[in-house]
Design an enzyme around this catalytic site. Structure first.
Site, PDB file in Angstrom:
ATOM      1  N   ARG A 212      79.758   7.659  66.766  1.00  0.00           N
ATOM      2  CA  ARG A 212      79.553   6.301  67.308  1.00  0.00           C
ATOM      3  C   ARG A 212      79.453   5.259  66.186  1.00  0.00           C
ATOM      4  O   ARG A 212      79.949   4.141  66.312  1.00  0.00           O
ATOM      5  CB  ARG A 212      78.269   6.313  68.145  1.00  0.00           C
ATOM      6  CG  ARG A 212      77.910   5.001  68.792  1.00  0.00           C
ATOM      7  CD  ARG A 212      76.439   4.988  69.191  1.00  0.00           C
ATOM      8  NE  ARG A 212      75.565   5.151  68.034  1.00  0.00           N
ATOM      9  CZ  ARG A 212      74.272   5.455  68.097  1.00  0.00           C
ATOM     10  NH1 ARG A 212      73.690   5.634  69.261  1.00  0.00           N
ATOM     11  NH2 ARG A 212      73.539   5.577  66.991  1.00  0.00           N
ATOM     12  N   ARG A 225      79.173   4.306  53.774  1.00  0.00           N
ATOM     13  CA  ARG A 225      78.580   5.639  53.957  1.00  0.00           C
ATOM     14  C   ARG A 225      79.615   6.459  54.723  1.00  0.00           C
ATOM     15  O   ARG A 225      80.144   5.988  55.737  1.00  0.00           O
ATOM     16  CB  ARG A 225      77.285   5.539  54.767  1.00  0.00           C
ATOM     17  CG  ARG A 225      76.140   5.018  53.926  1.00  0.00           C
ATOM     18  CD  ARG A 225      74.893   4.920  54.726  1.00  0.00           C
ATOM     19  NE  ARG A 225      75.125   4.132  55.945  1.00  0.00           N
ATOM     20  CZ  ARG A 225      74.156   3.634  56.701  1.00  0.00           C
ATOM     21  NH1 ARG A 225      72.919   3.865  56.395  1.00  0.00           N
ATOM     22  NH2 ARG A 225      74.431   2.938  57.785  1.00  0.00           N
ATOM     23  N   PHE A 285      61.169  14.946  76.755  1.00  0.00           N
ATOM     24  CA  PHE A 285      61.302  14.483  75.375  1.00  0.00           C
ATOM     25  C   PHE A 285      62.564  15.069  74.723  1.00  0.00           C
ATOM     26  O   PHE A 285      63.275  14.380  73.981  1.00  0.00           O
ATOM     27  CB  PHE A 285      60.030  14.882  74.599  1.00  0.00           C
ATOM     28  CG  PHE A 285      60.120  14.705  73.118  1.00  0.00           C
ATOM     29  CD1 PHE A 285      59.947  13.456  72.545  1.00  0.00           C
ATOM     30  CD2 PHE A 285      60.386  15.785  72.278  1.00  0.00           C
ATOM     31  CE1 PHE A 285      60.035  13.287  71.167  1.00  0.00           C
ATOM     32  CE2 PHE A 285      60.479  15.619  70.907  1.00  0.00           C
ATOM     33  CZ  PHE A 285      60.301  14.365  70.355  1.00  0.00           C
TER      34      PHE A 285
HETATM   35  C1  IN0 Z   1      64.610  12.912  67.009  1.00  0.00           C
HETATM   36  C2  IN0 Z   1      65.491  13.264  68.163  1.00  0.00           C
HETATM   37  C3  IN0 Z   1      65.044  14.486  68.949  1.00  0.00           C
HETATM   38  C4  IN0 Z   1      64.325  14.372  70.094  1.00  0.00           C
HETATM   39  C5  IN0 Z   1      63.982  15.505  70.837  1.00  0.00           C
HETATM   40  C6  IN0 Z   1      64.340  16.755  70.439  1.00  0.00           C
HETATM   41  C7  IN0 Z   1      65.085  16.916  69.279  1.00  0.00           C
HETATM   42  C8  IN0 Z   1      65.456  18.199  68.850  1.00  0.00           C
HETATM   43  C9  IN0 Z   1      66.198  18.339  67.704  1.00  0.00           C
HETATM   44  C10 IN0 Z   1      66.512  17.252  66.931  1.00  0.00           C
HETATM   45  C11 IN0 Z   1      66.151  15.985  67.328  1.00  0.00           C
HETATM   46  C12 IN0 Z   1      65.443  15.789  68.491  1.00  0.00           C
HETATM   47  O1  IN0 Z   1      65.741  12.201  69.061  1.00  0.00           O
HETATM   48  C13 IN0 Z   1      65.903  10.904  68.538  1.00  0.00           C
HETATM   49  C14 IN0 Z   1      66.355   9.968  69.635  1.00  0.00           C
HETATM   50  C15 IN0 Z   1      66.265   8.504  69.188  1.00  0.00           C
HETATM   51  O2  IN0 Z   1      65.625   8.178  68.235  1.00  0.00           O
HETATM   52  N1  IN0 Z   1      66.938   7.614  69.892  1.00  0.00           N
HETATM   53  C16 IN0 Z   1      67.011   6.203  69.555  1.00  0.00           C
HETATM   54  C17 IN0 Z   1      68.371   5.734  69.853  1.00  0.00           C
HETATM   55  C18 IN0 Z   1      69.230   5.623  68.657  1.00  0.00           C
HETATM   56  O3  IN0 Z   1      70.410   5.378  68.847  1.00  0.00           O
HETATM   57  O4  IN0 Z   1      68.719   5.701  67.530  1.00  0.00           O
HETATM   58  C19 IN0 Z   1      66.136   5.308  70.382  1.00  0.00           C
HETATM   59  O5  IN0 Z   1      65.825   4.221  69.879  1.00  0.00           O
HETATM   60  O6  IN0 Z   1      65.812   5.631  71.515  1.00  0.00           O
HETATM   61  C20 IN0 Z   1      66.822  10.877  67.343  1.00  0.00           C
HETATM   62  O7  IN0 Z   1      67.924  10.333  67.427  1.00  0.00           O
HETATM   63  N2  IN0 Z   1      66.385  11.438  66.165  1.00  0.00           N
HETATM   64  C21 IN0 Z   1      65.118  12.035  66.021  1.00  0.00           C
HETATM   65  C22 IN0 Z   1      64.336  11.742  64.908  1.00  0.00           C
HETATM   66  C23 IN0 Z   1      63.055  12.233  64.791  1.00  0.00           C
HETATM   67  C24 IN0 Z   1      62.554  13.044  65.806  1.00  0.00           C
HETATM   68 CL1  IN0 Z   1      60.924  13.590  65.689  1.00  0.00          CL
HETATM   69  C25 IN0 Z   1      63.311  13.377  66.927  1.00  0.00           C
HETATM   70  C26 IN0 Z   1      67.219  11.274  64.938  1.00  0.00           C
HETATM   71  C27 IN0 Z   1      68.127  12.478  64.563  1.00  0.00           C
HETATM   72  C28 IN0 Z   1      68.824  12.132  63.249  1.00  0.00           C
HETATM   73  C29 IN0 Z   1      69.206  12.737  65.612  1.00  0.00           C
HETATM   74  C30 IN0 Z   1      67.324  13.751  64.366  1.00  0.00           C
END
Ligand code: IN0
Length: 413
Positions: A212, A225, A285
């Site tokens: 995306r 990047r 979650f």
């Molecule tokens: C996440 C993940 C996340 C959530 C739940 C289970 C997971 C299991 C494995 C790996 C990641 C998991 O979810 C978030 C979602 C998020 O931040 N959404 C943003 C939208 C966006 O476009 O950024 C929002 O504002 O709603 C996620 O993307 N990541 C993330 C980071 C930390 C944690 Cl604790 C959980 C980032 C990433 C890079 C995909 C791991």
């Protein structure tokens, strides 16, 4: 199309959107009184709007651990992302970040906007981290160390092969899955998930983001990047940036479809991981971001707009996903719907059409074989508005006018 236009085209978005708005308002009222926790939760809401709500629904202990884990990772990411920091400064910070979380006096100014505030006030995150249970602290420290080392490795290394791509995604997202599984286990609410499934959960999300965000990443100043692997893009163009030029549109979309097809390989591990979860709040979650990811992949597939601007799921659709993802049948239903949408866009002349189709068919078979695909509201965008919903929308407007008329009268009496 503006927000209002989107709402008119999808009047059935209104109810979930209002529900989401109310949830955001309620969450803002639940910010804890202690200044360091207040900072952490306020920051969480600023850097991840809808996801913060889902975190907020976890039980207190685990919620605090996930909130801190999320902020520590965002801070690490801010250091990695800041292209103005010289490599010789950046690498030691990434390598030692796991020890900085224990140090209330540690500080490094970088990033912009909300991320700059997060970095400037990082001592408040450390203070909150030090109040977490030891099991949570150890899990966060361990993952931060491995992720920092992985990021440092990729500062001087390009993503050449598909193996490199999987390795990079493992460091920045797969490890998040491993870390979260450790936190869930430490909370006593879940069994320990297999490492490969936790890793796939992160890879599926991160690959959808990397696809995306092509244009945003390639246009990054002062330096692009680049996360799309050469092994894929070199089949279509000579340089990754060539994908954004209009004369390469056909090749660009073929390359994009190749990337989406690659990401689809992780979907079935995600089903296995999510279906083993026992706690309803942990389930939501984990499941909501995965449904958003398949929605994003379906939206991006065969879509030249990825190379022209921002391609994002509309807010109303996000609100629907948050509202409707509560049990495994909802996950299978959503994956089924979004894969139908993707399947309808496959062009038989695309070089990877057969591969894409077979991956989509495998996903759909798993959804159907689950035996729980029930009668449900579809996510698939209809052509033109749904008139049933339009009537509901009009009725809603009339009721809103009557309601404001009555309350205005009541305040004058
Ligand atoms: C996440 C993940 C996340 C959530 C739940 C289970 C997971 C299991 C494995 C790996 C990641 C998991 O979810 C978030 C979602 C998020 O931040 N959404 C943003 C939208 C966006 O476009 O950024 C929002 O504002 O709603 C996620 O993307 N990541 C993330 C980071 C930390 C944690 Cl604790 C959980 C980032 C990433 C890079 C995909 C791991």
């Amino acid at each position: 199309m503006g927000t209002l236009g989107a709402v008119f085209r999808h009047p059935d978005d209104i109810y979930p959107l209002l529900k989401l708005k109310r949830a955001v308002k309620n969450a803002a009222k639940q910010i804890p009184p202690e200044p360091h926790w207040a900072f952490c939760y306020t920051m969480l809401h600023k850097v991840s709007r809808s996801f913060a709500l889902v975190i907020q629904q976890l039980d207190t202990d685990l919620r605090n651990a996930v909130c801190i884990f999320y902020l520590v990772l965002r801070a690490l990411d801010t250091v990695e992302d800041d292209t103005s920091i010289p490599t010789e400064v950046k690498v030691p910070i990434l390598l030692a970040f796991h020890s900085h979380v224990y140090d209330r006096d540690w500080h490094f100014a970088c990033g912009t906007k909300d991320y700059k505030v997060l970095m400037d006030q990082f001592h408040l995150v450390s203070t909150a981290f030090l109040e977490l249970g030891k099991g949570y602290q150890k899990a966060i420290e361990d993952i931060t160390q491995k992720m920092g080392a992985g990021m440092a490795k990729f500062i001087c290394k390009e993503v050449e092969t598909i193996d490199d791509y999987d390795e990079y995604c493992h460091y920045v997202a797969g490890l998040v899955g491993l870390g979260l599984s450790k936190l869930f286990y430490a909370s006593g609410k879940e069994d320990m998930a297999p490492e490969d499934l936790s890793n796939s959960m992160g890879l599926f999300l991160q690959k959808a983001n990397i696809i995306r965000d092509y244009l945003e990443d390639i246009n990054e100043i002062p330096k692009s990047r680049m996360f799309w692997p050469r092994e894929i893009w070199s089949k279509y163009v000579n340089k990754l940036e060539d994908l954004k030029y209009e004369e390469n549109s056909v090749k660009a979309v073929e390359c994009l479809n190749d990337m989406v097809t690659n990401a689809l390989t992780h979907a079935e591990d995600c089903f296995k991981y999510i279906s083993a979860l026992k706690n309803p709040a942990i389930f939501r979650f984990c499941a909501i971001p995965q449904v958003m990811a398949i929605g994003t992949l379906a939206l991006c597939y065969n879509n030249i707009e990825v190379f022209r601007g921002v391609v994002k799921m509309r807010r109303g659709l996000t609100a629907k996903v948050i509202d409707r993802t509560n049990k495994m049948s909802d996950v299978y239903g959503a994956f089924y719907d979004f894969s139908c949408m993707l399947k309808s866009k496959i062009n038989k002349n695309d070089p990877n059409a057969t591969k894409t189709l077979s991956r989509i068919n495998a996903i759909q078979k798993t959804c159907m074989d689950s035996g729980v695909l029930n009668r449900r509201k579809s996510y698939i965008i209809q052509n033109g508005p749904n008139y049933n919903s339009t009537m509901i929308f009009l009725l809603f407007i009339i009721l809103a006018i009557i309601f404001s008329y009555l309350s205005a009268n009541r305040s004058t009496n």
